[in-house]
Design an enzyme around this catalytic site. Structure first.
Site, PDB file in Angstrom:
ATOM      1  N   GLU A   1       0.815  -1.218   0.000  1.00  0.00           N
ATOM      2  CA  GLU A   1       0.000   0.000   0.000  1.00  0.00           C
ATOM      3  C   GLU A   1       0.854   1.277   0.000  1.00  0.00           C
ATOM      4  O   GLU A   1       0.878   2.037   0.977  1.00  0.00           O
ATOM      5  CB  GLU A   1      -0.947   0.002   1.198  1.00  0.00           C
TER       6      GLU A   1
ATOM      7  N   GLU B   1      -6.790  -7.711  -0.787  1.00  0.00           N
ATOM      8  CA  GLU B   1      -7.136  -7.720   0.640  1.00  0.00           C
ATOM      9  C   GLU B   1      -8.571  -7.265   0.837  1.00  0.00           C
ATOM     10  O   GLU B   1      -9.013  -6.288   0.225  1.00  0.00           O
ATOM     11  CB  GLU B   1      -6.266  -6.744   1.434  1.00  0.00           C
TER      12      GLU B   1
HETATM   13  C1  GAL Z   1      -4.533  -2.853   4.888  1.00  0.00           C
HETATM   14  C2  GAL Z   1      -3.063  -3.234   4.996  1.00  0.00           C
HETATM   15  C3  GAL Z   1      -2.894  -4.467   5.838  1.00  0.00           C
HETATM   16  C4  GAL Z   1      -3.660  -4.304   7.115  1.00  0.00           C
HETATM   17  C5  GAL Z   1      -5.086  -4.070   6.820  1.00  0.00           C
HETATM   18  C6  GAL Z   1      -5.919  -3.948   8.094  1.00  0.00           C
HETATM   19  O1  GAL Z   1      -4.724  -1.571   4.448  1.00  0.00           O
HETATM   20  O2  GAL Z   1      -2.487  -3.471   3.746  1.00  0.00           O
HETATM   21  O3  GAL Z   1      -1.528  -4.644   6.091  1.00  0.00           O
HETATM   22  O4  GAL Z   1      -3.138  -3.225   7.812  1.00  0.00           O
HETATM   23  O5  GAL Z   1      -5.206  -2.869   6.096  1.00  0.00           O
HETATM   24  O6  GAL Z   1      -7.243  -4.061   7.878  1.00  0.00           O
END
Ligand code: GAL
Length: 669
Positions: free
Chosen positions: A151, A302
């Site tokens: 990110e 994700e």
């Molecule tokens: C994302 C990030 C992950 C984790 C997640 C939490 O933005 O890439 O590493 O922090 O959020 O929900």
């Protein structure tokens, strides 16, 4: 090359952080992954301190064992370079590689993302750890993809950053004269007489220079992209056949122009964490990702098994993980991945959930994860054809950045919300939209929406003209076409770049306070302009029977309202589809003036909406009727998802509350 083909079928899995767990848990992890149908995991995203516990001292034995175990279990690895979180020793050894905020504070290690992509030490360390990993795992059979960094989004204001900014500015503007002109530095005595005088937009006394702020965002995006490219070059050299990506984070704070980045990654990947309206937010994020991927496959890298809405976490409703995953897949994702595999027991994100929650595998969440894992392989045929879109919505990161400047006519302007509204209206009415840049080829779309596109280049304005003159229908809403690429106002009347196309000239803006709503109604009440305010009061009140030429249904069977924003519009070739009709007060002086206009241009039509309509009114203007379920077509296949609490029967389907269907459809409405 379509790199997504290297990944085979739909990807299913998530971030796997074995370094957080004792080794005896790893075996159970792989067994549970197999049970859940997991086929891809992102490994090592934040493991730099474990991989390199001291400068130049590498410990990869544990990662060898993890990759071997996963491979033995038939699970492929999306191997991360861990550069989003350098270890504490690194920041202590290279304090100049730690982030400096805009007020000059140098941050300290202790969280993550504390780095500066302009620091030579950091760049060298990143290339080094990427090389170490690629040399070690280049022939490992589990290696399926590279996940560079995490990110991208850290902005730095240190001296390295200022140097790099100046170099970037020289390349962009060529001469100081050109920069001074582009930034309007004649205002407030900001004129620069040497490049060395220019810094990043650090904390200053009052309003910063908006053109400088916009160039800085562009620069940060480009500089981080260079950081990505450096790692990509190392990985490509050593593993030419392995796709390389990074996970795009969404949000107005993100200083990344994903459209430019999309051309550099082998597969567009996004992280998505909806909050208040997950189905509509999911559809929007997925349509954005597809736009960046220019219609090619992309990947939901994700999502979470819980939702964070404002002050509190909420467990996803039964079936919600499946429905939202399905929505992403319907809209082009090559799978559904999560953060993270196993919920952490400690650390900053111990409440962010996991495919294996704190409760363990005997849990509602894990059972749904297993059901989803069983469903995905059955969707391959349905995902073969491209997503069919009935409209396009224009989105430009630079326009968003320009509209985040302080000193605009309203502090409440929110470009993303304007675009989201346009998308939501289409989504709730069964129209799948491609979210694309104003320079995209629009010729295939019957309808293109342009919400509040504050900044637009001459070339992109020409693109819109070409689209409409070729027969398209363009619907532009308030505050579009105002600024040039340097965030300077286009003179002579708004909406500057689009005046001729829309056949109007806007003389003044009238942002509205939250408690004021203007009524809109039929154009036949349009009174000739007069110097007497009383004479502008419409001759008769709005009627319910108002009808318009062609098939325009607006304003339907009741007067509509406009909130938030209004404009004094003059017709210069366009006709009024609706006018402001009240209230008749000194503070709301637009009664009788056009609110919504239509202009024939070439073979097409360009509409303009000078206020914020309700979602319903927007839909009525477009002639849409509501669809209670999400519908996405791909070739002969239909995805139908019922996100609601009521049973619905779209066509010959019966969808129970929360139900979905993915099936061939032959007939078209
Ligand atoms: C994302 C990030 C992950 C984790 C997640 C939490 O933005 O890439 O590493 O922090 O959020 O929900």
């Amino acid at each position: 090359m379509d790199w997504s083909e290297r990944l085979g079928g739909l990807c299913y899995g998530g971030d796997y952080n074995p370094e957080q767990w004792p080794e005896d848990v790893w075996k159970e992890d792989v067994e549970l992954m197999r049970r859940a149908g997991v086929n891809l995991v992102s490994v090592g995203v934040f493991s730099w301190a474990r991989l390199e516990p001291a400068p130049g001292v590498h410990d990869l034995g544990w990662l060898d064992r993890v990759l071997d175990l996963l491979h033995d279990g038939g699970i492929r690895v999306n191997l991360a370079t861990p550069t989003a979180s350098p270890p504490p020793w690194f920041g202590l050894a290279h304090p100049d590689a730690l982030t400096v905020t805009h007020d000059g504070t140098r941050l300290t290690h202790g969280s993550r993302d504390t780095y500066c992509v302009h620091s030579p030490a950091y760049l060298a360390a990143c290339a080094g750890i990427a090389r170490t990993l690629a040399e070690r795992y280049r022939d490992h059979p589990a290696l399926a993809m590279w996940h560079v960094h995490n990110e991208y989004g850290t902005t730095c204001h240190c001296d390295h950053a200022a140097d790099a900014f100046r170099t970037w500015l020289r390349a962009r503007h060529g001469t100081l004269e050109a920069l001074n002109d582009a930034w309007t530095t004649s205002f407030w005595s900001q004129h620069y007489s040497a490049w060395e005088q220019i810094t990043t937009p650090r904390a200053t006394q009052y309003l910063p220079n908006p053109s400088q702020a916009l160039d800085f965002r562009r620069f940060v995006s480009d500089a981080m992209l260079d950081h990505f490219r450096e790692q990509k070059a190392v990985l490509r050299e050593l593993t030419p056949d392995i796709p390389i990506t990074t996970n795009f984070v969404l949000g107005d704070w993100v200083p990344v122009n994903h459209r430019h980045w999309a051309a550099e990654v082998d597969l567009v990947a996004i992280d998505h964490y909806p909050s208040t309206d997950p189905p509509a937010e999911t559809a929007f994020a997925a349509d954005l990702a597809r736009g960046w991927a220019t219609g090619k496959p992309w990947l939901l890298m994700e999502q979470a098994v819980v939702t964070y809405t404002g002050p509190r976490m909420r467990a996803k409703h039964p079936g919600e993980i499946t429905r939202l995953s399905l929505s992403h897949i319907a809209r082009g994702s090559r799978g559904a991945m999560f953060f993270q595999w196993r919920a952490s027991r400690g650390g900053a994100e111990l409440w962010h959930g996991g495919m294996v929650p704190h409760a363990g595998p005997d849990s509602r969440i894990f059972r749904e994860i297993c059901d989803l894992g069983a469903l995905l392989p059955t969707l391959e045929d349905a995902c073969a054809a491209p997503v069919e879109a009935g409209a396009a919505i224009l989105w430009d990161a630079e326009a968003n950045w320009a509209l985040q400047a302080p000193g605009l006519p309203s502090t409440e302007l929110n470009y993303t919300e304007a675009v989201r509204q346009a998308h939501r209206v289409l989504y709730r009415h069964g129209v799948t939209a491609d979210v694309v840049h104003p320079s995209a080829d629009l010729s295939a779309y019957p309808l293109v929406l342009v919400p509040s596109l504050y900044l637009i280049s001459d070339a992109d304005a020409d693109n819109l003209r070409r689209y409409v003159s070729g027969g398209g229908t363009l619907v532009v809403s308030y505050l579009s076409g105002i600024a040039d690429e340097h965030a300077r106002v286009r003179l002579g009347g708004y909406p500057g770049a689009l005046r001729d196309l829309l056949g109007i000239r806007v003389e003044e803006f009238h942002p509205l306070p939250p408690d004021v709503a203007l009524t809109l109604s039929a154009p036949d009440v349009l009174a000739p302009r007069s110097t007497s305010p009383r004479a502008e009061i419409p001759a008769r009140p709005p009627t319910d029977e108002a009808t318009f030429s062609d098939e325009t249904t607006f304003p339907g069977d009741r007067p509509e309202t406009g909130t938030f924003w209004s404009e004094h519009v003059h017709l210069e070739g366009a006709e009024a589809l609706a006018v402001y009709t009240g209230p008749h007060t000194l503070a709301t002086p637009l009664s009788g003036q056009p609110a919504i206009t239509r202009h024939p241009y070439g073979s097409g039509t360009a509409l303009y909406i000078s206020t914020r309509l309700t979602d319903d009114a927007y839909a009525r203007l477009l002639g849409l009727s509501p669809t209670p379920v999400e519908l996405v077509r791909r070739g002969d296949w239909l995805f139908a998802i019922n996100h609601g609490d009521e049973e619905h029967e779209p066509g010959d389907l019966l969808l129970p509350p929360g139900g979905f269907a993915v099936r061939p459809h032959v007939e078209r409405e």
